[in-house]
Design a protein around this motif. Structure first.
Motif, PDB file in Angstrom:
ATOM      1  N   VAL A   2      58.747  57.173  83.703  1.00 36.47           N
ATOM      2  CA  VAL A   2      57.352  56.775  83.521  1.00 36.47           C
ATOM      3  C   VAL A   2      57.040  56.721  82.032  1.00 36.47           C
ATOM      4  O   VAL A   2      57.482  57.570  81.264  1.00 36.47           O
ATOM      5  CB  VAL A   2      56.393  57.770  84.212  1.00 36.47           C
ATOM      6  N   GLN A   3      56.262  55.730  81.662  1.00 31.82           N
ATOM      7  CA  GLN A   3      55.900  55.565  80.256  1.00 31.82           C
ATOM      8  C   GLN A   3      54.437  55.173  80.164  1.00 31.82           C
ATOM      9  O   GLN A   3      53.953  54.379  80.968  1.00 31.82           O
ATOM     10  CB  GLN A   3      56.779  54.480  79.621  1.00 31.82           C
ATOM     11  N   LEU A   4      53.745  55.746  79.179  1.00 29.03           N
ATOM     12  CA  LEU A   4      52.373  55.360  78.883  1.00 29.03           C
ATOM     13  C   LEU A   4      52.367  54.686  77.521  1.00 29.03           C
ATOM     14  O   LEU A   4      52.874  55.261  76.545  1.00 29.03           O
ATOM     15  CB  LEU A   4      51.443  56.567  78.853  1.00 29.03           C
ATOM     16  N   VAL A   5      51.788  53.521  77.440  1.00 30.61           N
ATOM     17  CA  VAL A   5      51.745  52.782  76.181  1.00 30.61           C
ATOM     18  C   VAL A   5      50.294  52.459  75.862  1.00 30.61           C
ATOM     19  O   VAL A   5      49.599  51.815  76.658  1.00 30.61           O
ATOM     20  CB  VAL A   5      52.569  51.485  76.263  1.00 30.61           C
ATOM     21  N   ASN A  32      46.444  60.323  89.833  1.00 31.32           N
ATOM     22  CA  ASN A  32      45.290  61.131  90.225  1.00 31.32           C
ATOM     23  C   ASN A  32      44.157  61.023  89.211  1.00 31.32           C
ATOM     24  O   ASN A  32      43.011  60.784  89.571  1.00 31.32           O
ATOM     25  CB  ASN A  32      45.709  62.589  90.373  1.00 31.32           C
ATOM     26  N   ILE A  33      44.498  61.228  87.949  1.00 31.05           N
ATOM     27  CA  ILE A  33      43.511  61.189  86.875  1.00 31.05           C
ATOM     28  C   ILE A  33      44.151  60.545  85.649  1.00 31.05           C
ATOM     29  O   ILE A  33      45.312  60.821  85.334  1.00 31.05           O
ATOM     30  CB  ILE A  33      43.026  62.604  86.485  1.00 31.05           C
ATOM     31  N   CYS A  95      46.562  58.863  75.335  1.00 26.77           N
ATOM     32  CA  CYS A  95      46.355  58.597  76.756  1.00 26.77           C
ATOM     33  C   CYS A  95      47.095  59.663  77.566  1.00 26.77           C
ATOM     34  O   CYS A  95      48.194  60.092  77.189  1.00 26.77           O
ATOM     35  CB  CYS A  95      46.897  57.208  77.089  1.00 26.77           C
ATOM     36  N   ASN A  96      46.507  60.060  78.655  1.00 25.94           N
ATOM     37  CA  ASN A  96      47.113  61.056  79.531  1.00 25.94           C
ATOM     38  C   ASN A  96      46.982  60.611  80.978  1.00 25.94           C
ATOM     39  O   ASN A  96      45.972  60.016  81.368  1.00 25.94           O
ATOM     40  CB  ASN A  96      46.413  62.411  79.345  1.00 25.94           C
ATOM     41  N   ALA A  97      48.013  60.912  81.769  1.00 31.06           N
ATOM     42  CA  ALA A  97      47.961  60.572  83.189  1.00 31.06           C
ATOM     43  C   ALA A  97      48.571  61.707  84.020  1.00 31.06           C
ATOM     44  O   ALA A  97      49.676  62.167  83.719  1.00 31.06           O
ATOM     45  CB  ALA A  97      48.695  59.273  83.462  1.00 31.06           C
ATOM     46  N   ASP A  98      47.833  62.122  85.011  1.00 32.75           N
ATOM     47  CA  ASP A  98      48.305  63.090  86.009  1.00 32.75           C
ATOM     48  C   ASP A  98      48.722  62.250  87.208  1.00 32.75           C
ATOM     49  O   ASP A  98      47.862  61.674  87.880  1.00 32.75           O
ATOM     50  CB  ASP A  98      47.175  64.058  86.356  1.00 32.75           C
ATOM     51  N   LEU A  99      50.021  62.153  87.440  1.00 36.25           N
ATOM     52  CA  LEU A  99      50.467  61.186  88.443  1.00 36.25           C
ATOM     53  C   LEU A  99      51.625  61.710  89.286  1.00 36.25           C
ATOM     54  O   LEU A  99      52.235  62.729  88.964  1.00 36.25           O
ATOM     55  CB  LEU A  99      50.858  59.874  87.742  1.00 36.25           C
ATOM     56  N   ARG A 110      53.441  65.092  87.874  1.00 31.04           N
ATOM     57  CA  ARG A 110      53.622  65.521  86.487  1.00 31.04           C
ATOM     58  C   ARG A 110      52.562  64.894  85.604  1.00 31.04           C
ATOM     59  O   ARG A 110      51.963  63.877  85.944  1.00 31.04           O
ATOM     60  CB  ARG A 110      55.021  65.094  86.016  1.00 31.04           C
ATOM     61  N   ASP A 111      52.358  65.538  84.471  1.00 29.11           N
ATOM     62  CA  ASP A 111      51.458  65.072  83.434  1.00 29.11           C
ATOM     63  C   ASP A 111      52.254  64.270  82.392  1.00 29.11           C
ATOM     64  O   ASP A 111      53.289  64.740  81.921  1.00 29.11           O
ATOM     65  CB  ASP A 111      50.865  66.299  82.740  1.00 29.11           C
ATOM     66  N   TYR A 112      51.757  63.083  82.030  1.00 29.49           N
ATOM     67  CA  TYR A 112      52.424  62.272  81.019  1.00 29.49           C
ATOM     68  C   TYR A 112      51.460  61.972  79.871  1.00 29.49           C
ATOM     69  O   TYR A 112      50.245  61.852  80.075  1.00 29.49           O
ATOM     70  CB  TYR A 112      52.921  60.955  81.612  1.00 29.49           C
TER      71      TYR A 112
END
Length: 123
Positions: A2-5, A32-33, A95-99, A110-112
């Motif tokens: 997983v990657q957040l850009v 989720n968030i 940026c943050n994602a709880d997914l 996990r949190d990314y």
């Protein structure tokens, strides 16, 4: 997996606007968030805004009425519209994602974090 850009940071004068975007990609099952945090030099990272998959939002008090978080669940994307920017908004925005993602062994939550994008507001 997983990657957040992130994108959209930059230099703007006080009173101006910027729009940050973040795209999550990979073997994502659900998010989720999603949210935005910021960290100014010498300060701790702080939560700016979050949005749940159901659309509920939460904001840091100093940005209420100026910033708006939105998301496109189908595209795993979150945006942060920042208006009436002030010099004290200067920071690196993350940026943050709880997914939940899928790997060989099944599903994991996990949190990314993204790599961060600089926002500088000049007075």
């Amino acid at each position: 997996q997983v990657q957040l850009v992130e994108s959209g940071g930059g230099l703007v004068q006080a009173g101006g606007s910027l729009r940050l975007s973040c795209v999550a990609s990979g073997t994502i099952s659900s998010i989720n968030i999603m949210g935005w945090y910021r960290q100014a030099p010498g300060k701790q990272r702080e939560l700016v805004a979050t949005i749940t998959s159901g659309g509920s939002t939460n904001y840091l008090d100093p940005v209420k009425g100026r910033f708006t978080i939105s998301s496109d669940n189908a595209k795993n994307t979150v945006h942060l519209q920042m208006n009436s920017l002030k010099p004290e908004d200067t920071a690196v925005y993350y940026c943050n994602a709880d997914l939940v993602y899928r790997n060989t062994y099944g599903y994991r939550r996990r949190d990314y974090w993204g790599q961060g994008t600089q926002v500088t507001v000049s007075s």
